[in-house]
Design an enzyme around this catalytic site. Structure first.
Site, PDB file in Angstrom:
ATOM      1  N   GLY A  29       0.804  -1.208   0.000  1.00  0.00           N
ATOM      2  CA  GLY A  29       0.000   0.000   0.000  1.00  0.00           C
ATOM      3  C   GLY A  29       0.842   1.265   0.000  1.00  0.00           C
ATOM      4  O   GLY A  29       2.067   1.218   0.036  1.00  0.00           O
ATOM      5  N   ALA A  83      -3.059   0.084   7.090  1.00  0.00           N
ATOM      6  CA  ALA A  83      -4.405  -0.334   7.515  1.00  0.00           C
ATOM      7  C   ALA A  83      -5.442   0.553   6.839  1.00  0.00           C
ATOM      8  O   ALA A  83      -5.158   1.691   6.462  1.00  0.00           O
ATOM      9  CB  ALA A  83      -4.536  -0.215   9.027  1.00  0.00           C
ATOM     10  N   ASP A  84      -6.639   0.010   6.705  1.00  0.00           N
ATOM     11  CA  ASP A  84      -7.763   0.799   6.185  1.00  0.00           C
ATOM     12  C   ASP A  84      -8.596   1.384   7.320  1.00  0.00           C
ATOM     13  O   ASP A  84      -9.135   2.472   7.200  1.00  0.00           O
ATOM     14  CB  ASP A  84      -8.650  -0.071   5.294  1.00  0.00           C
ATOM     15  CG  ASP A  84      -7.876  -0.624   4.117  1.00  0.00           C
ATOM     16  OD1 ASP A  84      -7.221   0.172   3.428  1.00  0.00           O
ATOM     17  OD2 ASP A  84      -7.885  -1.854   3.917  1.00  0.00           O
ATOM     18  N   GLY A  97      -6.012  -2.996  -0.741  1.00  0.00           N
ATOM     19  CA  GLY A  97      -5.267  -3.337  -1.953  1.00  0.00           C
ATOM     20  C   GLY A  97      -5.415  -4.802  -2.328  1.00  0.00           C
ATOM     21  O   GLY A  97      -4.723  -5.287  -3.233  1.00  0.00           O
ATOM     22  N   GLU A 103      -0.854 -10.602   3.685  1.00  0.00           N
ATOM     23  CA  GLU A 103      -0.517  -9.704   4.808  1.00  0.00           C
ATOM     24  C   GLU A 103      -0.801 -10.378   6.142  1.00  0.00           C
ATOM     25  O   GLU A 103      -0.033 -10.228   7.102  1.00  0.00           O
ATOM     26  CB  GLU A 103      -1.319  -8.410   4.682  1.00  0.00           C
ATOM     27  CG  GLU A 103      -0.887  -7.565   3.485  1.00  0.00           C
ATOM     28  CD  GLU A 103      -1.781  -6.378   3.212  1.00  0.00           C
ATOM     29  OE1 GLU A 103      -1.293  -5.419   2.608  1.00  0.00           O
ATOM     30  OE2 GLU A 103      -2.978  -6.409   3.593  1.00  0.00           O
TER      31      GLU A 103
HETATM   32  C1  5RP Z   1      -3.498  -3.669   1.211  1.00  0.00           C
HETATM   33  C2  5RP Z   1      -3.688  -3.131   2.580  1.00  0.00           C
HETATM   34  C3  5RP Z   1      -3.132  -1.768   2.849  1.00  0.00           C
HETATM   35  O1  5RP Z   1      -2.171  -1.867   3.842  1.00  0.00           O
HETATM   36  C4  5RP Z   1      -4.268  -0.878   3.269  1.00  0.00           C
HETATM   37  O2  5RP Z   1      -5.260  -0.884   2.261  1.00  0.00           O
HETATM   38  C5  5RP Z   1      -3.776   0.555   3.502  1.00  0.00           C
HETATM   39  O3  5RP Z   1      -3.357   1.088   2.287  1.00  0.00           O
HETATM   40  P1  5RP Z   1      -2.759   2.557   2.203  1.00  0.00           P
HETATM   41  O4  5RP Z   1      -1.496   2.581   3.003  1.00  0.00           O
HETATM   42  O5  5RP Z   1      -2.519   2.757   0.721  1.00  0.00           O
HETATM   43  O6  5RP Z   1      -3.778   3.518   2.730  1.00  0.00           O
HETATM   44  O7  5RP Z   1      -4.250  -3.728   3.449  1.00  0.00           O
HETATM   45  O8  5RP Z   1      -4.159  -4.879   1.044  1.00  0.00           O
END
Ligand code: 5RP
Length: 213
Positions: A29, A83-84, A97, A103
């Site tokens: 990410g 993380a989201d 992602g 992960e």
């Molecule tokens: C990918 C993930 C990412 O770590 C999550 O979506 C956060 O992404 P970003 O750092 O671009 O905000 O879980 O599968």
């Protein structure tokens, strides 16, 4: 401070936790991109890294970090990932992602799993969608059984899994995680329990907030 600057600040704080000689799991990410840069800049000569996605692997190799297949290592010293959503009780949603299966494997194999994020990822309570990776065989039936869940307009995972999202009730993450884990056809889901994470590093404005398990 922009979200991008916060991501970079959290990433730099995590890179400082890595010591030479460690085995390191690299997440996926935009926040992890900053971590990979910060880690490479440290110039540690004896790292062994594994990557959770082809994109991270390519970036890390391009910056001179040694990345190896994750079938040669039993444990990792540390893994760092984005993380989201980060809830107050430590539940985390990942998989924006579509890389959550790898992960989670890397997180579970790590002695220290560090989550890095900008302040926008902090939530009062988790909400849908929850990312899913689904085995292509019988995927229509799996999605129907999960209702409401929808396939995501995204490429398959590097392991051939269909990426989808669960859009139902997320108010009890423990029960939902157990239900999703028990369902045939689901490779894995993006709910990460508090027990999986050792540290959460959140950058907010010019401040770094650290939450440790
Ligand atoms: C990918 C993930 C990412 O770590 C999550 O979506 C956060 O992404 P970003 O750092 O671009 O905000 O879980 O599968």
């Amino acid at each position: 401070m922009s979200a991008e600057s916060e991501k970079e600040a959290a990433a730099r704080a995590a890179a400082a936790l890595v010591r030479d000689g460690m085995t390191v799991g690299l997440g996926t990410g935009s926040t992890v991109k900053h971590f990979v840069i910060a880690l490479a800049e440290r110039g540690l000569r004896n790292l062994r890294c594994v990557a959770t996605s082809p994109a991270t692997e390519e970036q890390a190799r391009g910056l001179g970090l040694p990345v190896e297949e994750f079938d040669r290592l039993e444990r990792l010293d540390i893994a760092v990932d984005g993380a989201d959503q980060i809830a107050p009780d430590g539940w985390i949603v990942k998989g924006g992602g579509g890389a959550h299966t790898r992960e989670k494997i890397v997180a579970a194999a790590s002695n220290r799993f560090v989550v890095i994020a900008d302040a926008s990822k902090v939530v009062d309570a988790l909400r849908a969608p929850i990312p899913l990776e689904i085995l292509p065989y019988g995927a229509t039936a799996t999605l129907a059984a999960l209702h409401p869940a929808l396939p995501r307009d995204a490429p398959p995972s590097p392991d051939g899994g269909l990426i989808a999202d669960f859009h139902g009730d997320v108010s009890d993450p423990d029960a939902l995680a157990a239900r999703l884990s028990a369902m045939p056809g689901i490779v894995d889901h993006g709910l990460f329990p508090p027990s999986l994470t050792s540290d959460v590093i959140i950058a907010r404005g010019g401040e770094i907030e650290r939450r440790a398990r």
